[in-house]
Design a protein around this motif. Structure first.
Motif, PDB file in Angstrom:
ATOM      1  N   ARG A   1      17.990  -2.227 -62.655  1.00 54.18           N
ATOM      2  CA  ARG A   1      18.811  -1.906 -61.488  1.00 54.18           C
ATOM      3  C   ARG A   1      18.290  -0.722 -60.685  1.00 54.18           C
ATOM      4  O   ARG A   1      18.688  -0.529 -59.553  1.00 54.18           O
ATOM      5  CB  ARG A   1      20.230  -1.589 -61.929  1.00 54.18           C
ATOM      6  CG  ARG A   1      20.910  -2.746 -62.616  1.00 54.18           C
ATOM      7  CD  ARG A   1      21.734  -3.523 -61.621  1.00 54.18           C
ATOM      8  NE  ARG A   1      22.465  -4.571 -62.290  1.00 54.18           N
ATOM      9  CZ  ARG A   1      23.625  -5.029 -61.879  1.00 54.18           C
ATOM     10  NH1 ARG A   1      24.181  -4.520 -60.811  1.00 54.18           N
ATOM     11  NH2 ARG A   1      24.242  -5.988 -62.532  1.00 54.18           N
ATOM     12  N   CYS A   2      17.465   0.104 -61.330  1.00 55.68           N
ATOM     13  CA  CYS A   2      17.084   1.336 -60.650  1.00 55.68           C
ATOM     14  C   CYS A   2      16.252   1.022 -59.412  1.00 55.68           C
ATOM     15  O   CYS A   2      15.365   0.173 -59.428  1.00 55.68           O
ATOM     16  CB  CYS A   2      16.310   2.253 -61.585  1.00 55.68           C
ATOM     17  SG  CYS A   2      16.173   3.892 -60.896  1.00 55.68           S
ATOM     18  N   GLU A   3      16.589   1.720 -58.313  1.00 57.11           N
ATOM     19  CA  GLU A   3      15.952   1.408 -57.043  1.00 57.11           C
ATOM     20  C   GLU A   3      14.616   2.111 -56.850  1.00 57.11           C
ATOM     21  O   GLU A   3      13.962   1.933 -55.827  1.00 57.11           O
ATOM     22  CB  GLU A   3      16.895   1.760 -55.883  1.00 57.11           C
ATOM     23  CG  GLU A   3      18.145   0.898 -55.876  1.00 57.11           C
ATOM     24  CD  GLU A   3      19.210   1.445 -54.937  1.00 57.11           C
ATOM     25  OE1 GLU A   3      18.867   1.762 -53.787  1.00 57.11           O
ATOM     26  OE2 GLU A   3      20.371   1.546 -55.369  1.00 57.11           O
ATOM     27  N   CYS A   4      14.235   2.951 -57.793  1.00 60.64           N
ATOM     28  CA  CYS A   4      12.986   3.693 -57.612  1.00 60.64           C
ATOM     29  C   CYS A   4      11.786   2.752 -57.746  1.00 60.64           C
ATOM     30  O   CYS A   4      11.923   1.624 -58.199  1.00 60.64           O
ATOM     31  CB  CYS A   4      12.878   4.805 -58.639  1.00 60.64           C
ATOM     32  SG  CYS A   4      12.639   4.182 -60.309  1.00 60.64           S
ATOM     33  N   ARG A   5      10.640   3.236 -57.358  1.00 60.74           N
ATOM     34  CA  ARG A   5       9.485   2.357 -57.406  1.00 60.74           C
ATOM     35  C   ARG A   5       8.727   2.510 -58.725  1.00 60.74           C
ATOM     36  O   ARG A   5       8.401   1.549 -59.388  1.00 60.74           O
ATOM     37  CB  ARG A   5       8.552   2.660 -56.222  1.00 60.74           C
ATOM     38  CG  ARG A   5       7.726   1.448 -55.841  1.00 60.74           C
ATOM     39  CD  ARG A   5       6.955   1.677 -54.556  1.00 60.74           C
ATOM     40  NE  ARG A   5       7.783   2.171 -53.449  1.00 60.74           N
ATOM     41  CZ  ARG A   5       7.302   2.890 -52.431  1.00 60.74           C
ATOM     42  NH1 ARG A   5       6.039   3.213 -52.396  1.00 60.74           N
ATOM     43  NH2 ARG A   5       8.095   3.290 -51.468  1.00 60.74           N
ATOM     44  N   HIS A   6       8.444   3.798 -59.109  1.00 61.54           N
ATOM     45  CA  HIS A   6       7.572   3.989 -60.271  1.00 61.54           C
ATOM     46  C   HIS A   6       8.232   4.799 -61.381  1.00 61.54           C
ATOM     47  O   HIS A   6       7.552   5.508 -62.098  1.00 61.54           O
ATOM     48  CB  HIS A   6       6.289   4.703 -59.841  1.00 61.54           C
ATOM     49  CG  HIS A   6       5.455   3.893 -58.903  1.00 61.54           C
ATOM     50  ND1 HIS A   6       4.854   2.713 -59.283  1.00 61.54           N
ATOM     51  CD2 HIS A   6       5.139   4.084 -57.606  1.00 61.54           C
ATOM     52  CE1 HIS A   6       4.191   2.217 -58.256  1.00 61.54           C
ATOM     53  NE2 HIS A   6       4.355   3.019 -57.219  1.00 61.54           N
ATOM     54  N   GLY A   7       9.514   4.749 -61.441  1.00 57.88           N
ATOM     55  CA  GLY A   7      10.159   5.566 -62.475  1.00 57.88           C
ATOM     56  C   GLY A   7      10.747   6.817 -61.874  1.00 57.88           C
ATOM     57  O   GLY A   7      10.191   7.379 -60.926  1.00 57.88           O
ATOM     58  N   CYS A   8      11.902   7.215 -62.375  1.00 58.00           N
ATOM     59  CA  CYS A   8      12.579   8.395 -61.833  1.00 58.00           C
ATOM     60  C   CYS A   8      13.500   8.955 -62.916  1.00 58.00           C
ATOM     61  O   CYS A   8      13.666   8.348 -63.969  1.00 58.00           O
ATOM     62  CB  CYS A   8      13.385   7.992 -60.600  1.00 58.00           C
ATOM     63  SG  CYS A   8      14.856   7.044 -61.012  1.00 58.00           S
ATOM     64  N   PRO A   9      14.118  10.107 -62.655  1.00 57.31           N
ATOM     65  CA  PRO A   9      14.975  10.700 -63.689  1.00 57.31           C
ATOM     66  C   PRO A   9      16.138   9.791 -64.077  1.00 57.31           C
ATOM     67  O   PRO A   9      16.720   9.944 -65.136  1.00 57.31           O
ATOM     68  CB  PRO A   9      15.500  11.983 -63.030  1.00 57.31           C
ATOM     69  CG  PRO A   9      14.571  12.282 -61.922  1.00 57.31           C
ATOM     70  CD  PRO A   9      14.045  10.952 -61.458  1.00 57.31           C
ATOM     71  N   ALA A  10      16.488   8.833 -63.203  1.00 57.33           N
ATOM     72  CA  ALA A  10      17.619   7.969 -63.495  1.00 57.33           C
ATOM     73  C   ALA A  10      17.215   6.767 -64.335  1.00 57.33           C
ATOM     74  O   ALA A  10      18.067   5.971 -64.701  1.00 57.33           O
ATOM     75  CB  ALA A  10      18.280   7.518 -62.205  1.00 57.33           C
ATOM     76  N   CYS A  11      15.940   6.616 -64.615  1.00 54.87           N
ATOM     77  CA  CYS A  11      15.550   5.505 -65.516  1.00 54.87           C
ATOM     78  C   CYS A  11      14.543   6.003 -66.552  1.00 54.87           C
ATOM     79  O   CYS A  11      14.935   6.684 -67.480  1.00 54.87           O
ATOM     80  CB  CYS A  11      15.073   4.288 -64.744  1.00 54.87           C
ATOM     81  SG  CYS A  11      13.641   4.548 -63.692  1.00 54.87           S
ATOM     82  N   VAL A  12      13.268   5.662 -66.391  1.00 54.07           N
ATOM     83  CA  VAL A  12      12.311   6.003 -67.449  1.00 54.07           C
ATOM     84  C   VAL A  12      11.710   7.403 -67.306  1.00 54.07           C
ATOM     85  O   VAL A  12      10.904   7.824 -68.118  1.00 54.07           O
ATOM     86  CB  VAL A  12      11.159   4.968 -67.499  1.00 54.07           C
ATOM     87  CG1 VAL A  12      11.682   3.612 -67.905  1.00 54.07           C
ATOM     88  CG2 VAL A  12      10.447   4.893 -66.154  1.00 54.07           C
TER      89      VAL A  12
HETATM   90 ZN   LIG Z   1      14.293   4.877 -61.565  1.00 49.08          ZN
END
Ligand SMILES: [Zn+2]
Lengths: 402, 802
Positions: free
Chosen positions: B755-766
């Motif tokens: 679901r995360c809208e980031c492209r390459h990973g962000c603090p809200a996912c990986v």
């Molecule tokens: Zn993310």
């Protein structure tokens, strides 16, 4: 989950080369079994371990303390050592027999407790205990309980001793019986310490504690009040030297007492003999201190009193509302070359006592002193007191006249 | 004891804004938010819980007539179904757990039976009530004394805590019928001195424990043992008290209560209290930087929402995760008071550090309605009586479902609708909830980790117990420690090795000049924590756990508190003290650690096959030994992140023996998924980090309670492995729960990356790309997808264990 733990402990034990779950046969603490648990675990478990449980460094004796005799009571068998002294025996500079001369009224004044007028040192128990620690709490034990008393022949010391923790109920029960029978105690700091240690343990064992209805003279407080100022500390050793001329030569510091008992239990050389001696000397000092303090108060006229001490006793008498004693002690302070501050205190107390006694003559004398000492404020207060006393004595005279 | 209070009487209107804003109802507020062009799209979810009718009945037959009369005189003619049931069970002598939401009248459930015991025994019965905070126990004491007075009795309830003066303690011990205290006082003050409390123990009939859902992890496991000690002492004095437990709604409530008390406890968990309609909104702040996955600051968003939500005719509560958050938001809101039509004084902050008197005043203001807005930490989460409010805003998910409901339970007046808004942050947990709001509204999903038999905790507590009363062989099969394995071994150890006990005949006696409760903490690690001291003021500015100290307070480290920088001058490792000096630093420090993990033994094992005889992936629980060494630290400039120097750290390694959950995939699977080379490492790190972050959805813990080690080629398994370990020495059951719930955790993690809208990973996912690499996000996703698709892993019975 529980299964995992079983395996785990077994593994931990195997790792260290010990057998599976060895159960000790007795309580032999010197067992040199290989360490069965990992280091972090040992470190945590050992926290709070007493350094005193290491083998005694000084030479000591092995086995049970000498001359123990068994006693049998409702809660089992215990042991004690009994020692006796002739009445003529002196502890420090004080003959033990002199305690028998102590008057209840003087003891009551010293203890600031009117109930102590009924106290006869000849029938009281002198109490001092040795414990496994000062921290208190349920795990602390009294392993040696000293109870001294006068008998027809002389002075007798009963030292109840725990050969092991399993004798605790027997020892406490016997103490409760003896204390209950005597109904009177003399101790040093015992109202704050010894009594509570015993009482707590008695409750744990379901033994009725006798202390509530017991007369109790705690010598710590009078010693502290009279001799504390000017002394380094309020310890018994300091007080007995100052007041009764007792010099101990080979005294074992009280802090080593727990270690001595643990050494004994572990079958190591121990210094319990010194603990018994220490406890014995403490008890004899209780007798000497009580006797000496009571004698000095009782023979007040023959003693040299510092204004400070005389004033302290005047205040004790005041708290007991023993007005003629209060007046006499204040007067002694007044005649002992007091500093201006002390003189004010003495005159005030003497006036208070004289007023309560309705002794207008004495009041007038105090007023003359205050005038001579050029104490205008004090003078004004005393004159008001006198006026009040005179009014009251008139009232009394009229009341009785009609 | 009242269920709710009448709505606050309207205050005199003060001008236009006030007038304009008054009288807006909660449904109108909702409509307003849904219509707002800016705000509406940010609400990812709306949820309505319809109004619930009251289910109540007459006072129970078994209630003592005297007690009944007092309740009737108070207008309490009926009880909620759950209250009546709990009281009946308790009066039958059952151990009871009441697990219903805040403000459902739980107090009466224990007060009534406890007071009835007093009536029946003509004042001989005694009770102990444990509360997690001082404020709570003081609250309860007042209520109890009022009831006792109404009964015309001379009994006394007292709070016994660190503030109780010594002179009062004496009276309390002798005359206190009901002792309100906390687990710490019980552990270190009351139990070790039980002789002084012998009256209490000899007549102890009831043990009340409030907020039982807070008793998990090390703390809960310790408290379970404190209760074993308590029961042991009660038994010594001849009493067998019954338990009355209160808690928020719990998963596996009965099992938890059993682990805690060692008894089979009857659970009452059907809330019969009425409730107006409840409206919930999940608000996801706008994405500011899609590449970095950065969202607008949650506190800022709270202020934005406040403009709509706060007003003179209703009361609102804002919950922040941190004390600083409370301070900041309170200031924000006070500054905007006029916009809401409020006076700055009608807006108050509330947190633990405030003086009791100050807190009482705010609570009073909330009850009376004079305080319109309160901003609080979790301090207002527990049962302190502030009445019911209208609107709750949770700035960030509080970390557990129980906390979420406790907080939401602060709103909802009788018969009136209420609104709760959850603002989600840039954090995997919050983002998961934003896209899976059903999680919040379904039955509780978290399991509480509680392991009273943790070897470390148990042995420390056995030590305390042995101080209190000698242990006898006989009691090991029947006494309160009977359920605990290895007590004899621990006792043997304490006597043979530690020399703290002496075994004579069938009994172990305490044998040391020490007071063990002093050295044993309930929260775990306590004495091992490092105190951070300001060299100038000599005051402590903070505390950090043992493992964390390696990387944050080594000599030369820059320690940061609320934006201020402190340089560590000396780290006294032995005495657990770090000495710091306030400095203006333009860099911060980042320590590198070397963690080596050794698998000691595997316990549970489950696996899935790719094809016959070829493993796909496997999971295990087991024991591990973790060695952590801090090697060096880098000085990194703020903002530019330029490395301005590297220095060595000289500290001994930290050793940890604990339980772990292990996930491995076979090399065949790794190859088949195309996870090779650098991709494999990135996927592995990303997945591990994510599992750790979402784990609190299914087990009650904080992410930092779990340690993580990922290896592309584990020396033990000879294949990629993710190890999540319990960071408590010996473990408190987290690994076990992870093993049971692993599929849920993996699914949640997948949900977050997908679901995360980031492209390459962000603090809200990986995690940001700098950490997980270019391919981290896609590789993690590929891996997780593979793991959760298809059948579940099957249990493998142990044969030859490692
Ligand atoms: Zn993310």
């Amino acid at each position: 989950m529980s299964e995992a733990f079983g395996d785990r402990l077994r593994r931990l034990r195997k790792d260290a080369g010990a057998g599976v779950n060895p159960r000790p046969v007795g309580g032999e603490a010197e067992s040199a079994a290989p360490t069965p648990l990992p280091a972090w675990f040992r470190e945590r478990l050992g926290r709070g371990r007493d350094p005193g449980t290491a083998p005694a460094t000084a030479p000591g004796s092995l086995g049970e303390p000498r001359e123990l005799v068994e006693f049998r009571g409702a809660r089992g068998v215990g042991t004690a050592r009994v020692s006796r002294w002739e009445l003529e025996h002196s502890h420090g500079a004080v003959p033990l027999a002199s305690a028998l001369q102590a008057r209840g009224s003087d003891l009551a004044l010293l203890g600031v407790d009117a109930r102590l007028e009924a106290l006869e040192l000849g029938r009281a128990l002198f109490l001092d205990i040795e414990t496994t620690g000062l921290a208190g709490g349920a795990g602390t034990k009294a392993f040696l309980v000293g109870l001294g008393r006068f008998t027809a022949q002389g002075f007798e010391l009963w030292q109840g001793f725990l050969r092991g923790p399993e004798d605790e109920a027997a020892l406490l029960d016997e103490c409760a019986r003896q204390v209950g029978e005597a109904g009177a105690l003399v101790s040093f700091f015992g109202k704050s310490f010894d009594r509570h240690r015993l009482e707590d343990k008695m409750r744990v064992h379901g033994i009725a504690a006798p202390f509530e209805r017991c007369l109790h003279l705690d010598l710590y407080h009078p010693c502290r009040r009279l001799f504390g100022p000017g002394l380094a500390d309020g310890r018994l050793a300091t007080m007995e030297r100052e007041i009764a001329g007792v010099e101990r030569t080979h005294d074992l510091a009280g802090a080593f007492a727990p270690a001595a008992w643990y050494d004994f239990l572990a079958g190591r050389p121990h210094r319990l003999e010194e603990v018994f001696a220490h406890n014995r000397d403490d008890i004899l000092s209780l007798v000497a201190l009580a006797a000496e303090l009571a004698r000095r108060v009782g023979e007040a006229e023959r003693e040299a009193w510092t204004p400070e001490r005389a004033l302290t006793l005047a205040r004790c008498a005041e708290r007991l509302r023993r007005w003629s004693d209060c007046r006499d002690w204040a007067r002694r302070a007044r005649f002992a070359r007091p500093a201006p501050e002390e003189l004010r205190g003495a005159l005030e107390l003497e006036a208070r006592a004289a007023e309560s006694l309705g002794d207008c003559e004495a009041l007038a004398e105090v007023i003359a002193m205050a005038r001579a000492a050029e104490e205008p404020e004090l003078l004004a207060r005393l004159e008001r007191r006198l006026a009040r006393a005179v009014r009251r004595s008139r009232g009394r005279a009229e009341g009785s006249g009609s | 004891m009242s269920h709710s209070r009448p709505p606050a009487s309207p205050t005199p209107e003060q001008g236009g804004v006030r007038l304009a804003r008054s009288g807006r109802s909660v449904p109108e507020l909702e409509a307003l938010l849904r219509a707002d062009p800016t705000l509406a799209p940010r609400f990812s979810h709306w949820h309505r819980v319809p109004a619930r009718a009251e289910r109540s009945r007459e006072l129970p037959e078994s209630l003592d007539p005297r007690l009944r009369d007092v309740l009737l005189a108070r207008g309490q003619t009926r009880l909620y179904e759950h209250q009546a049931r709990a009281i009946e069970l308790a009066l039958e002598g059952r151990d009871v757990l009441i697990a219903t939401p805040t403000a459902s009248g739980k107090t009466l459930c224990y007060v009534a039976p406890l007071v009835q015991r007093l009536l029946e025994s003509k004042g001989d019965a005694r009770a102990i009530a444990l509360f997690p905070t001082k404020a709570l126990s003081q609250d309860q004491s007042t209520g109890l004394n009022a009831l006792i007075a109404a009964l015309g009795q001379e009994w006394h309830s007292f709070t016994y805590d660190g503030d109780t003066p010594p002179s009062v303690r004496r009276t309390l011990r002798d005359d206190g019928h009901i002792v309100l205290t906390n687990p710490w006082m019980l552990h270190a003050g009351i139990l070790p001195n039980h002789a002084k409390w012998s009256e209490l123990f000899a007549n102890l009939r009831t043990i009340v424990i409030d907020e039982v859902h807070t008793l998990s992890g090390v703390f809960g496991s310790s408290v379970a043992n404190v209760l074993r000690r308590l029961l042991r002492i009660a038994e010594h004095y001849g009493s067998r008290p019954q338990f009355i437990l209160c808690s928020a709604t719990l998963r596996d409530a009965a099992a938890h209560a059993k682990r805690l008390t060692g008894r089979d406890v009857a659970v009452v968990d059907e809330d019969g209290s009425p409730s107006g309609e409840r409206i919930f909104g999940v608000y996801n702040p706008p994405l500011l930087d899609p590449v970095a996955g950065l969202r607008a600051n949650a506190l800022e968003e709270a202020r934005r929402l406040a403009v709509q939500l706060c007003g003179p005719s209703r009361q609102a509560i804002f919950f922040c995760q941190q004390r600083t958050g409370v301070e900041v938001l309170t200031r924000y809101l006070k500054e905007s008071a006029a916009e809401f039509g409020l006076e700055p004084d009608e807006i108050r902050g509330y947190r633990g550090g405030y003086l009791p008197l100050h807190r009482r005043e705010i609570e009073e203001g909330l009850r009376k309605g004079s305080v319109k807005v309160v901003v609080s930490t979790n301090a207002l989460e527990l049962g302190i009586d502030i009445g019911r409010l209208d609107v709750a805003v949770l700035v960030g998910y509080p970390g557990s479902q129980a906390s979420f409901w406790q907080r939401a339970g602060r709103v909802g007046r009788r018969g009136q609708p209420s609104l709760t808004v959850l603002i989600t942050r840039s954090d995997p947990l919050d983002q998961y909830l934003s896209s899976n709001p059903d999680y919040l509204f379904s039955a509780p999903r978290e399991r509480l980790g509680l392991d009273p038999d943790n070897l470390v905790i148990l042995s420390e507590q056995v030590k305390c117990a042995a101080f209190e009363l000698p242990f006898r062989d006989g009691e090991l099969g029947t006494g309160s420690f009977r359920g605990a394995p290895h007590v004899p071994e621990i006792l043997d150890y304490l006597s043979a090795e530690s020399k703290l006990l002496l075994r004579r005949g069938d009994t172990w006696h305490w044998m040391a000049d020490a007071y063990p409760a002093q050295d044993v903490t309930l929260a775990g690690g306590g004495p091992d924590n490092v105190l951070i001291l300001d060299v100038e003021t000599k005051k402590a500015i903070g505390e950090i756990d043992r493992e964390g100290s390696l990387t944050t307070v080594h000599e030369g480290a820059i320690y940061q508190v609320q934006g201020e920088t402190w340089k560590v001058e000396r780290f006294d490792y032995e005495n657990r003290r770090a000495y710091v000096r306030s400095v203006e630093s333009d860099y911060f420090t980042e320590a590198e650690v070397d963690t080596t993990l050794r698998v000691l033994r595997l316990e549970k094992h489950a696996a899935r096959e790719r094809e016959a005889g070829v493993e796909d992936f496997a999971i295990h629980t087991g024991e591990v030994h973790v060695t952590t060494v801090a090697t060096q630290y880098k000085k990194i400039r703020f903002y530019t992140r330029e490395n301005v120097g590297t220095e060595a750290i000289h500290l001994p390694p930290e050793e940890l023996d604990t339980q772990a959950f292990v996930l491995t995939i076979s090399n065949e699977t790794a190859t088949a998924l195309g996870l090779t080379g650098s991709e494999r490492g990135a996927a592995w790190r990303g997945a591990g980090g994510l599992l750790r972050k979402v784990a609190p959805l299914f087990l009650r813990c904080q992410p930092q309670d779990l340690g993580l080690s990922t290896e592309v080629r584990s020396t033990h398994f000879l294949r990629p492995a993710i190890v999540l370990y319990d960071r408590v020495q010996g473990g408190v059951g987290l690994a076990e729960v992870l093993f049971e719930s692993h599929r849920d955790v993996l699914n949640a993690a997948l949900e977050v990356v997908t679901r995360c809208e980031c492209r390459h990973g962000c603090p809200a996912c990986v995690g940001p790309r700098a950490e997980c690499g270019e391919l981290g996000k896609t590789a993690t996703r590929k891996l997780l997808e593979h793991l959760v698709s298809g059948s579940a892993a099957r249990r493998v019975e142990p044969e030859g264990v490692a």
